[in-house]
Design a protein around this motif. Sequence first.
Motif, PDB file in Angstrom:
ATOM      1  N   TYR A 259     -72.679  14.764  30.489  1.00 37.05           N
ATOM      2  CA  TYR A 259     -71.989  15.862  29.794  1.00 37.05           C
ATOM      3  C   TYR A 259     -70.466  15.778  29.899  1.00 37.05           C
ATOM      4  O   TYR A 259     -69.776  16.725  29.545  1.00 37.05           O
ATOM      5  CB  TYR A 259     -72.540  17.230  30.243  1.00 37.05           C
ATOM      6  CG  TYR A 259     -73.846  17.505  29.520  1.00 37.05           C
ATOM      7  CD1 TYR A 259     -73.838  17.949  28.203  1.00 37.05           C
ATOM      8  CD2 TYR A 259     -75.066  17.249  30.114  1.00 37.05           C
ATOM      9  CE1 TYR A 259     -75.014  18.160  27.515  1.00 37.05           C
ATOM     10  CE2 TYR A 259     -76.253  17.445  29.427  1.00 37.05           C
ATOM     11  CZ  TYR A 259     -76.220  17.903  28.125  1.00 37.05           C
ATOM     12  OH  TYR A 259     -77.386  18.101  27.423  1.00 37.05           O
TER      13      TYR A 259
ATOM     14  N   HIS B 265     -72.378  20.174  24.336  1.00 33.78           N
ATOM     15  CA  HIS B 265     -73.473  20.269  23.365  1.00 33.78           C
ATOM     16  C   HIS B 265     -74.662  21.069  23.868  1.00 33.78           C
ATOM     17  O   HIS B 265     -75.673  21.141  23.174  1.00 33.78           O
ATOM     18  CB  HIS B 265     -73.916  18.875  22.940  1.00 33.78           C
ATOM     19  CG  HIS B 265     -72.999  18.266  21.918  1.00 33.78           C
ATOM     20  ND1 HIS B 265     -73.172  18.431  20.568  1.00 33.78           N
ATOM     21  CD2 HIS B 265     -71.879  17.532  22.071  1.00 33.78           C
ATOM     22  CE1 HIS B 265     -72.208  17.795  19.919  1.00 33.78           C
ATOM     23  NE2 HIS B 265     -71.406  17.240  20.809  1.00 33.78           N
TER      24      HIS B 265
ATOM     25  N   ARG C 148     -71.223  12.034  20.539  1.00 34.73           N
ATOM     26  CA  ARG C 148     -72.516  12.267  19.916  1.00 34.73           C
ATOM     27  C   ARG C 148     -72.632  11.620  18.546  1.00 34.73           C
ATOM     28  O   ARG C 148     -73.722  11.392  18.049  1.00 34.73           O
ATOM     29  CB  ARG C 148     -72.766  13.776  19.781  1.00 34.73           C
ATOM     30  CG  ARG C 148     -72.859  14.501  21.106  1.00 34.73           C
ATOM     31  CD  ARG C 148     -73.946  13.851  21.969  1.00 34.73           C
ATOM     32  NE  ARG C 148     -74.080  14.524  23.245  1.00 34.73           N
ATOM     33  CZ  ARG C 148     -75.010  15.440  23.478  1.00 34.73           C
ATOM     34  NH1 ARG C 148     -75.850  15.790  22.562  1.00 34.73           N
ATOM     35  NH2 ARG C 148     -75.082  15.990  24.673  1.00 34.73           N
TER      36      ARG C 148
ATOM     37  N   CYS D 295     -77.392  23.767  24.446  1.00 33.03           N
ATOM     38  CA  CYS D 295     -77.931  24.680  23.435  1.00 33.03           C
ATOM     39  C   CYS D 295     -77.234  26.044  23.478  1.00 33.03           C
ATOM     40  O   CYS D 295     -77.181  26.679  24.527  1.00 33.03           O
ATOM     41  CB  CYS D 295     -79.418  24.868  23.712  1.00 33.03           C
ATOM     42  SG  CYS D 295     -80.240  25.991  22.589  1.00 33.03           S
TER      43      CYS D 295
ATOM     44  N   LYS E  45     -68.886  25.055  17.168  1.00 34.70           N
ATOM     45  CA  LYS E  45     -69.727  25.617  18.236  1.00 34.70           C
ATOM     46  C   LYS E  45     -69.348  27.063  18.518  1.00 34.70           C
ATOM     47  O   LYS E  45     -70.205  27.900  18.822  1.00 34.70           O
ATOM     48  CB  LYS E  45     -69.572  24.773  19.499  1.00 34.70           C
ATOM     49  CG  LYS E  45     -70.568  25.052  20.608  1.00 34.70           C
ATOM     50  CD  LYS E  45     -71.983  24.654  20.199  1.00 34.70           C
ATOM     51  CE  LYS E  45     -72.990  24.875  21.289  1.00 34.70           C
ATOM     52  NZ  LYS E  45     -73.015  23.851  22.316  1.00 34.70           N
TER      53      LYS E  45
ATOM     54  N   HIS F  26     -66.159  19.809  16.818  1.00 34.31           N
ATOM     55  CA  HIS F  26     -67.322  20.369  17.514  1.00 34.31           C
ATOM     56  C   HIS F  26     -66.984  21.722  18.135  1.00 34.31           C
ATOM     57  O   HIS F  26     -67.718  22.693  17.961  1.00 34.31           O
ATOM     58  CB  HIS F  26     -67.827  19.405  18.595  1.00 34.31           C
ATOM     59  CG  HIS F  26     -68.965  19.989  19.379  1.00 34.31           C
ATOM     60  ND1 HIS F  26     -68.800  20.504  20.646  1.00 34.31           N
ATOM     61  CD2 HIS F  26     -70.262  20.195  19.056  1.00 34.31           C
ATOM     62  CE1 HIS F  26     -69.968  20.979  21.068  1.00 34.31           C
ATOM     63  NE2 HIS F  26     -70.854  20.799  20.117  1.00 34.31           N
TER      64      HIS F  26
HETATM   65  C1  HEM Z   1     -87.358  26.563  21.639  1.00 31.37           C
HETATM   66  C2  HEM Z   1     -86.390  26.713  22.440  1.00 31.37           C
HETATM   67  C3  HEM Z   1     -85.232  25.765  22.405  1.00 31.37           C
HETATM   68  C4  HEM Z   1     -85.150  24.537  22.984  1.00 31.37           C
HETATM   69  C5  HEM Z   1     -86.204  23.821  23.821  1.00 31.37           C
HETATM   70  C6  HEM Z   1     -83.834  24.022  22.679  1.00 31.37           C
HETATM   71  C7  HEM Z   1     -83.353  22.813  23.131  1.00 31.37           C
HETATM   72  C8  HEM Z   1     -82.125  22.304  22.786  1.00 31.37           C
HETATM   73  C9  HEM Z   1     -81.615  21.044  23.249  1.00 31.37           C
HETATM   74  C10 HEM Z   1     -82.319  20.095  24.221  1.00 31.37           C
HETATM   75  C11 HEM Z   1     -80.409  20.861  22.674  1.00 31.37           C
HETATM   76  C12 HEM Z   1     -79.527  19.623  22.811  1.00 31.37           C
HETATM   77  C13 HEM Z   1     -78.529  19.744  23.942  1.00 31.37           C
HETATM   78  C14 HEM Z   1     -77.612  18.545  23.957  1.00 31.37           C
HETATM   79  O1  HEM Z   1     -77.490  17.847  22.936  1.00 31.37           O
HETATM   80  O2  HEM Z   1     -76.983  18.290  24.965  1.00 31.37           O
HETATM   81  C15 HEM Z   1     -80.161  22.006  21.824  1.00 31.37           C
HETATM   82  C16 HEM Z   1     -79.045  22.149  21.041  1.00 31.37           C
HETATM   83  C17 HEM Z   1     -78.904  23.154  20.109  1.00 31.37           C
HETATM   84  N1  HEM Z   1     -79.686  24.285  19.982  1.00 31.37           N
HETATM   85 FE1  HEM Z   1     -81.352  24.671  21.026  1.00 31.37          FE
HETATM   86  N2  HEM Z   1     -83.167  24.928  21.919  1.00 31.37           N
HETATM   87  C18 HEM Z   1     -83.978  26.016  21.726  1.00 31.37           C
HETATM   88  C19 HEM Z   1     -83.661  27.185  21.083  1.00 31.37           C
HETATM   89  C20 HEM Z   1     -82.536  27.374  20.320  1.00 31.37           C
HETATM   90  C21 HEM Z   1     -82.206  28.583  19.637  1.00 31.37           C
HETATM   91  C22 HEM Z   1     -83.009  29.879  19.726  1.00 31.37           C
HETATM   92  C23 HEM Z   1     -81.072  28.330  18.909  1.00 31.37           C
HETATM   93  C24 HEM Z   1     -80.290  29.236  18.018  1.00 31.37           C
HETATM   94  C25 HEM Z   1     -80.795  30.260  17.385  1.00 31.37           C
HETATM   95  C26 HEM Z   1     -80.684  26.953  19.162  1.00 31.37           C
HETATM   96  C27 HEM Z   1     -79.625  26.290  18.578  1.00 31.37           C
HETATM   97  C28 HEM Z   1     -79.186  25.057  18.972  1.00 31.37           C
HETATM   98  C29 HEM Z   1     -78.012  24.383  18.388  1.00 31.37           C
HETATM   99  C30 HEM Z   1     -77.158  24.905  17.224  1.00 31.37           C
HETATM  100  C31 HEM Z   1     -77.831  23.205  19.115  1.00 31.37           C
HETATM  101  C32 HEM Z   1     -76.745  22.137  18.926  1.00 31.37           C
HETATM  102  C33 HEM Z   1     -75.603  22.420  19.925  1.00 31.37           C
HETATM  103  C34 HEM Z   1     -74.504  21.398  19.911  1.00 31.37           C
HETATM  104  O3  HEM Z   1     -74.734  20.268  19.463  1.00 31.37           O
HETATM  105  O4  HEM Z   1     -73.389  21.740  20.366  1.00 31.37           O
HETATM  106  N3  HEM Z   1     -81.604  26.413  20.027  1.00 31.37           N
HETATM  107  N4  HEM Z   1     -81.215  22.880  21.924  1.00 31.37           N
END
Ligand code: HEM
Length: 445
Positions: free
Chosen positions: A58, A361, A65, A363, A95, A91
């Motif tokens: 991180y 990044h 990315r 979540c 974000k 980003h």
């Molecule tokens: C089911 C439950 C969820 C899981 C298991 C999950 C898991 C993840 C993971 C593993 C990442 C990547 C982290 C990384 O790249 O370092 C991520 C990114 C992200 N998640 Fe989730 N997430 C969940 C729910 C949500 C919810 C509820 C939202 C929004 C309503 C969301 C929006 C996002 C977004 C926009 C990213 C990209 C962030 C970035 O690249 O800066 N996620 N999530």
Amino acid sequence: MSDIPRDTRLDSTLALFRDGYRFIERGRSRHRSDIFETRLLLQRTLCLSGAEAARLFYDAQRFQRRGAAPRRLRKTLFGLGGVQDLDGEAHRSRKAMFMSLMSPQGLRRASELAEHHWRQAIQRWTRRERVVLFDEVEELLCRVACEWTGIPLPEAEVRLRTRQLAAMVDGSGGIGPRQWRARMARRRAEAWLASLVRHVRSGERAAPEGSALEAVAEYLGPEGRPLSPRVAAVELLNLLRPIVAVARFVVFEALALHEHPRGRAQLLDANDDDADERFVQEVRRFYPFFPFVAARVREGFTWKGYTFPRGRRVLLDLYGTNHDPRVWERPSDFQPDRFRHWDGSAFSFIPQGGGDPATGHRCPGERLTIALMKVSLRMLTRAMRYDVPAQDLRMRFNRFPPEPASRFVMSNVVSVLDEAERRIAGGGERTMLGGLTADTHAPGH
Ligand code: HEM
């Protein structure tokens, strides 16, 4: 300087499909190292595992990315041009828009919407012989997602949109028909939302004030330019799709209640918000969801004597880090009470990524996920009774993402809402439903 331990196989893609979530864990014990090199789809790839490696991963000075995620994931799960693929100022700015939606009021409203739709669903389920929980919760959360983001969802489209949003997650790790379904679902859903964004911008449709739809349609990037309608659609899908994906965690909650009676008993005995939170956290730690996250080395550097060459792809093991026995005692036991003593590290418990969500990044939807899971847990345990008939609840550890084969079937659903609320009204058991309100009307904007 030392060489990074390396797999001798020419290519490990087949091993990845065979070992699934345990692929990096197995490599780690084979090489007795938190870092090793392998080839996946013929590309040299560094695999990292554990809290220390997560801290390194991180560090945005060292990894980027852009171009890291495999194309098949970008065509299904993420879409092209979204926040996942950005670095640096682009980003941070994008974000910030996501983070602004996760205010305490935003989270409260999502919980209220979820509770409203759970109540309605339970009433429907009492009239049915059997209920497939996974299908039902996906639909319920699709309604929540659209209302929460301000996206109109005519009743006649609920099934279609639920199927599209679920397919993008379900098919992302599949091959053949599952992958094609996911690609088609993404194309159609992007067309739907791009058209909506155009209508909002032209004034033909109003976006509810303060809604995510408004935020995305009006967002200006660091150069002061709006997103193209297609990229705006990708970002709206970055909200809708993962909210529907929370259904998988809800099914894991039901599975944990069914398969881990001790955890269930602790939860019901304590009957308070802290115990609910511990249970939810253990579900997120224990069950597999996303196996890894990917990045590329920005500029070559050395860490602990190991050389990371520029451009090399790196995978961080999410599942293995959450099961690392150096941090998690008896990691294969389901023990919500372990979270009584958790130190809150941003790198050892990473089901939704690690580090700081505002600057990296990680979540942005983690608190929203927890809030939705808490409502679901309270509903499953305090608002209804049900039987779990004989069925195949096994999960394949090499299916990305995994799910119980039967998708969790319930029968004889009985609503105990009236009972619970009578007690609350009588002042007898105020905490019966925890934070739930007795309001059965849909909360307004
Ligand atoms: C089911 C439950 C969820 C899981 C298991 C999950 C898991 C993840 C993971 C593993 C990442 C990547 C982290 C990384 O790249 O370092 C991520 C990114 C992200 N998640 Fe989730 N997430 C969940 C729910 C949500 C919810 C509820 C939202 C929004 C309503 C969301 C929006 C996002 C977004 C926009 C990213 C990209 C962030 C970035 O690249 O800066 N996620 N999530």
